[in-house]
Design an enzyme around this catalytic site. Structure first.
Site, PDB file in Angstrom:
ATOM      1  N   ALA A 241      35.345  48.700  41.105  1.00  0.00           N
ATOM      2  CA  ALA A 241      35.382  48.132  42.454  1.00  0.00           C
ATOM      3  C   ALA A 241      36.828  48.103  42.911  1.00  0.00           C
ATOM      4  O   ALA A 241      37.737  47.833  42.141  1.00  0.00           O
ATOM      5  CB  ALA A 241      34.791  46.737  42.453  1.00  0.00           C
ATOM      6  N   SER A 242      37.019  48.374  44.142  1.00  0.00           N
ATOM      7  CA  SER A 242      38.361  48.449  44.680  1.00  0.00           C
ATOM      8  C   SER A 242      38.578  47.373  45.726  1.00  0.00           C
ATOM      9  O   SER A 242      37.656  46.945  46.404  1.00  0.00           O
ATOM     10  CB  SER A 242      38.566  49.826  45.314  1.00  0.00           C
ATOM     11  OG  SER A 242      39.820  49.903  45.933  1.00  0.00           O
TER      12      SER A 242
END
Length: 139
Positions: free
Chosen positions: A67-68
């Site tokens: 996840a960014s």
């Protein structure tokens, strides 16, 4: 010019090929669910069917969700072996084909390619195990 409804639907349904690289599959979150599901299938098969004869290796595989803090399109999933390393190159083409298949024929062909990668992996692991056994008996 006005397009017939069927042609407009066909154009909307065309799927973009999502490549698999060192960062795994990275794409918009709207395309992530089926890819994550198929990656789970791939990881389970690698863990179940790859023979890890070497004592350094484990019969494990997994999916890492990346996840960014940037945009949702920067999220992804990647496949790892039991040591946390990205699955080898021999699996990349098979993973791409499996996760991007849209027809029964594409899925069938992708499964054949994936099976070939597992068989190749089994052969390499057996050879490595024999080499390690020889090293232990000669030292």
């Amino acid at each position: 010019k006005h397009q017939p409804q069927n042609e407009a639907k066909k154009k909307k349904k065309k799927k973009t090929w999502i490549p698999y690289g060192t960062a795994g599959f990275r794409c918009d979150e709207t395309a992530m669910d089926p890819i994550a599901f198929r990656c789970g299938f791939i990881a389970a098969c690698v863990a179940a069917f790859s023979s890890k004869s070497s004592r350094k290796r484990t019969r494990a595989s997994g999916v890492v969700v990346t996840a960014s803090h940037n945009h949702a399109k920067d999220n992804g999933v990647k496949l790892v072996d039991g040591e946390g390393n990205v699955l080898g190159e021999r699996y990349e083409g098979a993973c791409e084909a499996l996760c991007n298949a849209t027809t029964a024929k594409e899925l069938h062909d992708a499964l054949d390619t994936f099976e070939e990668a597992i068989v190749e992996d089994q052969g390499n692991n057996v050879a490595e195990g024999k080499e390690e056994e020889e090293e232990r008996t000669t030292t």
